[in-house]
Design an enzyme around this catalytic site. Structure first.
Site, mmCIF file in Angstrom:
data_model
loop_
_atom_site.group_PDB
_atom_site.id
_atom_site.type_symbol
_atom_site.label_atom_id
_atom_site.label_comp_id
_atom_site.label_asym_id
_atom_site.label_seq_id
_atom_site.Cartn_x
_atom_site.Cartn_y
_atom_site.Cartn_z
ATOM 1 N N MET A 31 0.841 -1.200 0.000
ATOM 2 C CA MET A 31 0.000 0.000 0.000
ATOM 3 C C MET A 31 0.881 1.257 0.000
ATOM 4 O O MET A 31 0.424 2.348 0.359
ATOM 5 C CB MET A 31 -0.931 -0.013 1.210
ATOM 6 C CG MET A 31 -1.859 -1.237 1.178
ATOM 7 S SD MET A 31 -3.449 -0.961 1.956
ATOM 8 C CE MET A 31 -2.935 -0.700 3.636
ATOM 9 N N HIS A 38 9.222 -3.427 3.614
ATOM 10 C CA HIS A 38 8.893 -3.650 2.205
ATOM 11 C C HIS A 38 10.165 -3.955 1.414
ATOM 12 O O HIS A 38 10.180 -4.833 0.547
ATOM 13 C CB HIS A 38 8.248 -2.402 1.593
ATOM 14 C CG HIS A 38 6.943 -1.999 2.207
ATOM 15 N ND1 HIS A 38 6.798 -0.829 2.919
ATOM 16 C CD2 HIS A 38 5.727 -2.594 2.223
ATOM 17 C CE1 HIS A 38 5.539 -0.718 3.326
ATOM 18 N NE2 HIS A 38 4.873 -1.779 2.925
ATOM 19 N N SER A 187 4.094 1.338 7.910
ATOM 20 C CA SER A 187 3.811 2.649 7.306
ATOM 21 C C SER A 187 3.115 3.555 8.304
ATOM 22 O O SER A 187 3.220 4.771 8.229
ATOM 23 C CB SER A 187 2.930 2.488 6.070
ATOM 24 O OG SER A 187 3.531 1.599 5.170
HETATM 25 P P1 AMP Z 1 1.506 -2.978 3.450
HETATM 26 O O1 AMP Z 1 2.053 -1.951 2.516
HETATM 27 O O2 AMP Z 1 1.501 -2.555 4.875
HETATM 28 O O3 AMP Z 1 0.170 -3.528 2.979
HETATM 29 O O4 AMP Z 1 2.505 -4.197 3.407
HETATM 30 C C1 AMP Z 1 2.898 -4.808 2.199
HETATM 31 C C2 AMP Z 1 3.673 -6.057 2.515
HETATM 32 O O5 AMP Z 1 4.837 -5.728 3.279
HETATM 33 C C3 AMP Z 1 2.858 -7.054 3.353
HETATM 34 O O6 AMP Z 1 3.125 -8.359 2.899
HETATM 35 C C4 AMP Z 1 3.391 -6.816 4.734
HETATM 36 O O7 AMP Z 1 3.275 -7.938 5.582
HETATM 37 C C5 AMP Z 1 4.861 -6.509 4.452
HETATM 38 N N1 AMP Z 1 5.460 -5.787 5.569
HETATM 39 C C6 AMP Z 1 4.997 -4.654 6.167
HETATM 40 N N2 AMP Z 1 5.786 -4.312 7.214
HETATM 41 C C7 AMP Z 1 6.742 -5.256 7.299
HETATM 42 C C8 AMP Z 1 7.851 -5.476 8.189
HETATM 43 N N3 AMP Z 1 8.121 -4.659 9.190
HETATM 44 N N4 AMP Z 1 8.634 -6.563 7.971
HETATM 45 C C9 AMP Z 1 8.364 -7.415 6.957
HETATM 46 N N5 AMP Z 1 7.349 -7.265 6.083
HETATM 47 C C10 AMP Z 1 6.547 -6.197 6.253
#
Ligand code: AMP
Length: 254
Positions: A31, A38, A187
């Site tokens: 997102m 990420h 985020s």
């Molecule tokens: P998001 O943008 O928050 O929807 O996350 C996108 C992807 O990044 C998802 O698969 C999350 O689980 C992963 N992600 C977010 N934060 C972390 C983190 N701190 N460590 C590892 N993966 C993450």
């Protein structure tokens, strides 16, 4: 150069073109407001595949409150710089119309795991998550897709969905990337005020401690967190808390 693709039609044509049809394609859905969590998924994706695709789509159907959706951080310029630096081939960056031509009339619904933990507190959240990931996987048609264990329940639900609907994709989990004080990168962390950010580190500290779930919950409450849940399940400890109006989740292997 990272090429930006905004429409499903453009990607579908490319995906079938000579350049891509035989290639191994890796995909990281996000997102945006990209951080080192990420970046770890993206690096793995770039290193394991011939072609890498990252999507940025802030999915409105997975937010319960429009307020939370509207204030979700957006940092597209910096995101693009990171994608270039990490040598990502394509950014899929659709708008709402492109993804929800049906206006969310059609949905993916899971009946067990989506009802507990975060699902019990964010009604409809996983319906939105599964629906958008179903659509994105169907559009991109990757060989591999990468998800963070930070959102462990989400990863498990997506893995289950891909099995249930016979998706031809390998779902690869990666461990949680943390700040120096232990706070899982998210985020949403940039929405925390300075003092809130400092005391947020108590959440992972207690989650990783030897204390019982009851003790952890009590201590978090007394520190001023609003606790949604601290629960142990299948050898992991999961937690969700609010600091002011920011909701944080985390989980650790026991
Ligand atoms: P998001 O943008 O928050 O929807 O996350 C996108 C992807 O990044 C998802 O698969 C999350 O689980 C992963 N992600 C977010 N934060 C972390 C983190 N701190 N460590 C590892 N993966 C993450």
């Amino acid at each position: 150069m990272t090429k930006i693709i905004r429409t499903v039609k453009e990607w579908k044509q490319l995906r079938k073109s000579k350049g891509l049809v035989e290639k191994r394609i890796g995909f990281v859905p996000t997102m945006g407001a990209l951080h080192k969590g990420h970046a770890s998924l993206i690096k793995k994706c770039v290193s394991e595949n011939d072609v890498s695709v990252v999507s940025i789509f802030v999915n409105p159907t997975q937010f319960n409150q429009t307020e939370d959706f509207e204030r979700y951080p957006k940092t597209l310029e910096d995101d693009l710089k990171l994608l270039e630096k990490l040598k990502v081939d394509f950014l899929f960056f659709p708008d709402y119309e492109e993804i929800y031509k049906d206006n969310f009339r059609y949905r993916i619904f899971e009946n067990e795991l989506s009802k507990i933990l975060c699902g019990a507190f964010r009604l409809g959240h996983f319906e939105g998550v599964l629906t958008v990931v179903f659509k994105l996987l169907n559009i991109i048609q990757p060989d591999r897709a990468y998800f963070g264990e930070k959102d462990y329940q989400q990863y498990k639900l997506i893995e289950g969905m891909c099995k249930a609907f016979f998706f031809d994709v390998e779902i690869i989990p990666l461990s949680t990337v943390r700040e120096a004080d232990g706070l899982a990168m998210s985020s949403r962390n940039i929405l925390l005020a300075k003092e809130e950010r400092i005391y947020a580190a108590n959440f992972p500290r207690l989650l990783m401690s030897e204390k019982s779930t009851e003790e952890i919950e009590k201590e978090l409450n007394s520190l001023g967190f609003k606790v949604d849940y601290i629960t142990e399940l299948n050898g992991r400890r999961f937690g969700a808390v609010h600091i002011g109006n920011v909701r944080l989740i985390d989980n650790v292997k026991l």
